[in-house]
Write a protein that holds these residues in place. Structure first.
Motif, mmCIF file in Angstrom:
data_model
loop_
_atom_site.group_PDB
_atom_site.id
_atom_site.type_symbol
_atom_site.label_atom_id
_atom_site.label_comp_id
_atom_site.label_asym_id
_atom_site.label_seq_id
_atom_site.Cartn_x
_atom_site.Cartn_y
_atom_site.Cartn_z
ATOM 1 N N PHE A 1 -53.791 24.405 11.142
ATOM 2 C CA PHE A 1 -54.404 23.082 11.110
ATOM 3 C C PHE A 1 -55.304 22.855 12.324
ATOM 4 C CE2 PHE A 1 -54.470 18.374 11.078
ATOM 5 C CZ PHE A 1 -54.932 18.208 9.775
ATOM 6 N N ALA A 2 -55.022 23.522 13.423
ATOM 7 C CA ALA A 2 -55.926 23.434 14.580
ATOM 8 C C ALA A 2 -57.306 23.971 14.226
ATOM 9 C CB ALA A 2 -55.338 24.194 15.772
ATOM 10 N N GLN A 3 -57.351 25.018 13.395
ATOM 11 C CA GLN A 3 -58.644 25.524 12.924
ATOM 12 C C GLN A 3 -59.329 24.482 12.032
ATOM 13 O OE1 GLN A 3 -59.641 28.231 14.223
ATOM 14 N NE2 GLN A 3 -57.745 29.144 14.927
ATOM 15 N N VAL A 4 -58.521 23.799 11.225
ATOM 16 C CA VAL A 4 -59.069 22.777 10.327
ATOM 17 C C VAL A 4 -59.678 21.632 11.120
ATOM 18 C CG1 VAL A 4 -58.469 21.043 8.572
ATOM 19 C CG2 VAL A 4 -57.541 23.362 8.415
ATOM 20 N N ILE A 5 -58.966 21.128 12.138
ATOM 21 C CA ILE A 5 -59.505 19.989 12.869
ATOM 22 C C ILE A 5 -60.715 20.388 13.717
ATOM 23 C CG2 ILE A 5 -57.316 18.728 12.858
ATOM 24 C CD1 ILE A 5 -56.970 19.401 15.787
ATOM 25 N N ALA A 6 -60.793 21.660 14.128
ATOM 26 C CA ALA A 6 -61.995 22.112 14.831
ATOM 27 C C ALA A 6 -63.198 22.043 13.898
ATOM 28 C CB ALA A 6 -61.804 23.529 15.361
ATOM 29 N N GLN A 7 -63.020 22.443 12.635
ATOM 30 C CA GLN A 7 -64.112 22.350 11.670
ATOM 31 C C GLN A 7 -64.439 20.893 11.340
ATOM 32 O OE1 GLN A 7 -64.257 25.123 8.370
ATOM 33 N NE2 GLN A 7 -62.725 26.423 9.333
ATOM 34 N N LEU A 8 -63.412 20.050 11.258
ATOM 35 C CA LEU A 8 -63.662 18.623 11.042
ATOM 36 C C LEU A 8 -64.471 18.035 12.186
ATOM 37 C CD1 LEU A 8 -60.159 17.533 9.721
ATOM 38 C CD2 LEU A 8 -62.308 17.352 8.445
ATOM 39 N N ARG A 9 -64.188 18.500 13.398
ATOM 40 C CA ARG A 9 -64.934 17.992 14.568
ATOM 41 C C ARG A 9 -66.413 18.325 14.439
ATOM 42 N NH1 ARG A 9 -66.686 15.202 17.065
ATOM 43 N NH2 ARG A 9 -66.264 14.273 19.071
ATOM 44 N N LEU A 10 -66.710 19.517 13.919
ATOM 45 C CA LEU A 10 -68.107 19.884 13.700
ATOM 46 C C LEU A 10 -68.734 18.999 12.637
ATOM 47 C CD1 LEU A 10 -67.839 23.787 13.773
ATOM 48 C CD2 LEU A 10 -68.534 22.238 15.615
ATOM 49 N N LEU A 11 -67.961 18.651 11.624
ATOM 50 C CA LEU A 11 -68.453 17.749 10.582
ATOM 51 C C LEU A 11 -68.780 16.381 11.162
ATOM 52 C CD1 LEU A 11 -68.849 16.768 7.621
ATOM 53 C CD2 LEU A 11 -66.378 16.339 7.587
ATOM 54 N N PHE A 12 -67.876 15.834 11.977
ATOM 55 C CA PHE A 12 -68.078 14.491 12.511
ATOM 56 C C PHE A 12 -69.341 14.401 13.356
ATOM 57 C CE2 PHE A 12 -63.186 13.773 12.521
ATOM 58 C CZ PHE A 12 -63.212 13.673 11.133
ATOM 59 N N CYS A 13 -69.708 15.509 13.984
ATOM 60 C CA CYS A 13 -70.918 15.511 14.815
ATOM 61 C C CYS A 13 -72.181 15.256 13.993
ATOM 62 C CB CYS A 13 -71.055 16.843 15.550
ATOM 63 S SG CYS A 13 -69.812 17.130 16.811
ATOM 64 N N ALA A 14 -72.084 15.449 12.677
ATOM 65 C CA ALA A 14 -73.252 15.247 11.814
ATOM 66 C C ALA A 14 -73.511 13.779 11.522
ATOM 67 C CB ALA A 14 -73.058 16.006 10.499
ATOM 68 N N ILE B 1 -49.087 14.762 12.689
ATOM 69 C CA ILE B 1 -48.538 14.602 11.334
ATOM 70 C C ILE B 1 -48.117 15.966 10.794
ATOM 71 C CG2 ILE B 1 -49.056 13.956 8.941
ATOM 72 C CD1 ILE B 1 -48.930 11.510 10.624
ATOM 73 N N VAL B 2 -49.012 16.936 10.884
ATOM 74 C CA VAL B 2 -48.698 18.288 10.394
ATOM 75 C C VAL B 2 -47.541 18.890 11.184
ATOM 76 C CG1 VAL B 2 -49.607 20.636 10.149
ATOM 77 C CG2 VAL B 2 -51.015 18.670 9.479
ATOM 78 N N ALA B 3 -47.442 18.551 12.461
ATOM 79 C CA ALA B 3 -46.364 19.082 13.303
ATOM 80 C C ALA B 3 -44.979 18.630 12.834
ATOM 81 C CB ALA B 3 -46.577 18.669 14.757
ATOM 82 N N LEU B 4 -44.943 17.598 11.971
ATOM 83 C CA LEU B 4 -43.648 17.159 11.437
ATOM 84 C C LEU B 4 -42.969 18.266 10.622
ATOM 85 C CD1 LEU B 4 -44.551 13.536 10.234
ATOM 86 C CD2 LEU B 4 -43.292 14.184 12.298
ATOM 87 N N MET B 5 -43.755 19.238 10.142
ATOM 88 C CA MET B 5 -43.164 20.339 9.379
ATOM 89 C C MET B 5 -42.478 21.365 10.273
ATOM 90 S SD MET B 5 -45.678 21.059 6.125
ATOM 91 C CE MET B 5 -47.260 21.113 6.969
ATOM 92 N N ASP B 6 -42.683 21.238 11.584
ATOM 93 C CA ASP B 6 -42.044 22.136 12.549
ATOM 94 C C ASP B 6 -42.343 23.598 12.232
ATOM 95 O OD1 ASP B 6 -40.554 22.723 14.798
ATOM 96 O OD2 ASP B 6 -38.663 22.856 13.711
ATOM 97 N N SER B 7 -43.626 23.865 11.950
ATOM 98 C CA SER B 7 -44.054 25.219 11.625
ATOM 99 C C SER B 7 -45.195 25.630 12.556
ATOM 100 C CB SER B 7 -44.528 25.299 10.164
ATOM 101 O OG SER B 7 -45.220 26.510 9.932
ATOM 102 N N PRO B 8 -44.955 26.514 13.514
ATOM 103 C CA PRO B 8 -46.031 26.980 14.393
ATOM 104 C C PRO B 8 -47.211 27.566 13.611
ATOM 105 C CG PRO B 8 -43.909 27.644 15.275
ATOM 106 C CD PRO B 8 -43.643 27.087 13.907
ATOM 107 N N LEU B 9 -46.922 28.235 12.494
ATOM 108 C CA LEU B 9 -47.993 28.827 11.694
ATOM 109 C C LEU B 9 -48.900 27.747 11.109
ATOM 110 C CD1 LEU B 9 -49.171 31.451 10.580
ATOM 111 C CD2 LEU B 9 -47.656 31.212 8.606
ATOM 112 N N PHE B 10 -48.318 26.692 10.538
ATOM 113 C CA PHE B 10 -49.118 25.592 10.010
ATOM 114 C C PHE B 10 -49.841 24.851 11.133
ATOM 115 C CE2 PHE B 10 -46.451 25.245 5.937
ATOM 116 C CZ PHE B 10 -47.458 25.835 5.176
ATOM 117 N N ASN B 11 -49.185 24.693 12.275
ATOM 118 C CA ASN B 11 -49.828 24.013 13.400
ATOM 119 C C ASN B 11 -51.095 24.743 13.828
ATOM 120 O OD1 ASN B 11 -47.827 22.095 13.458
ATOM 121 N ND2 ASN B 11 -46.722 23.006 15.181
ATOM 122 N N GLU B 12 -50.994 26.064 13.930
ATOM 123 C CA GLU B 12 -52.148 26.861 14.343
ATOM 124 C C GLU B 12 -53.249 26.806 13.284
ATOM 125 O OE1 GLU B 12 -54.900 29.378 16.054
ATOM 126 O OE2 GLU B 12 -53.272 28.190 16.932
#
Length: 214
Positions: free
Chosen positions: A149-162, A136-147
């Motif tokens: 958001f990858a940090q964001v989903i890594a943190q979300l993954r840690l949240l889901f483990c709880a 979804i975020v990749a729809l903006m075609d921005s490598p900076l935002f993609n990178e």
């Protein structure tokens, strides 16, 4: 590994991928000696890679224990969802009709989520759902935002483990991801945006509820 990056950056990216994939869980110690051996890298390089992960909010240093994969706090959860709303809703608002490549990547993530659910691999369900939202975020075609958001989903993954019951926590989202994709594929951006907004509201509420009970 990507040749243009330093070895420390490449190792940090691989460790981040292990977090997103659910292979490194909150509270796990990242032992320098093991990483030096596993990556055939110097201690300095490993320390540099761990420092990068710490800068991205994925690890923390604990006295007498060393570097550990981070556990998220409640305040961090709220911040993550502020970022999600900003990026994902903006991506939908400014996107055009899906290209064949964009559609294929979203459909592949949804198909992978479905297969993981059939296997009752709820950790993989979460990972593939996050991949869908990365698209979804990749729809903006921005490598900076993609990178970013990858940090964001890594943190979300840690949240889901709880979540004490991964099946209950992850079950609602596949059909809602599919709904958002269907609306985007039909170029109904207002409905897709509304569906995403409700999705994020419900996801934040459920995520914050993880902190209500010890």
């Amino acid at each position: 590994m990507t040749p243009s990056l330093s070895l420390a950056d490449q190792i940090a990216l691989e460790l981040r991928a292990d977090i997103i994939g659910g292979r490194l869980l909150p509270g796990v110690s990242l032992v320098e000696a093991e990483l030096v051996k596993g990556y055939n890298a110097s201690r300095h390089t490993i320390l540099e890679a761990l420092h990068r992960l710490g800068q991205k909010g994925l690890t923390r240093y604990v006295r007498n224990k060393g570097v550990m994969v981070r556990r998220l706090a409640r305040a961090g959860v709220r911040d993550l969802f502020v970022v999600r709303r900003t990026l994902e809703l903006q991506a939908i608002a400014q996107s055009g009709p899906l290209t064949d490549v964009q559609s294929m990547r979203m459909q592949s993530a949804i198909d992978a989520t479905h297969l993981a659910r059939e296997r009752e691999d709820w950790r993989a369900v979460a990972t593939h759902s996050l991949v869908f939202h990365q698209q979804i975020v990749a729809l903006m075609d921005s490598p900076l935002f993609n990178e970013f958001f990858a940090q964001v989903i890594a943190q979300l993954r840690l949240l889901f483990c709880a979540a004490p019951d991964e099946q209950r926590f992850q079950s609602p989202w596949l059909e809602r991801d599919r709904e958002i994709y269907t609306l985007l594929a039909s170029d109904n951006k207002p409905a897709a945006s509304e569906a995403m907004s409700l999705y994020l509201d419900d996801s934040e509420h459920l995520s914050l509820a993880l902190f209500d009970h010890p």
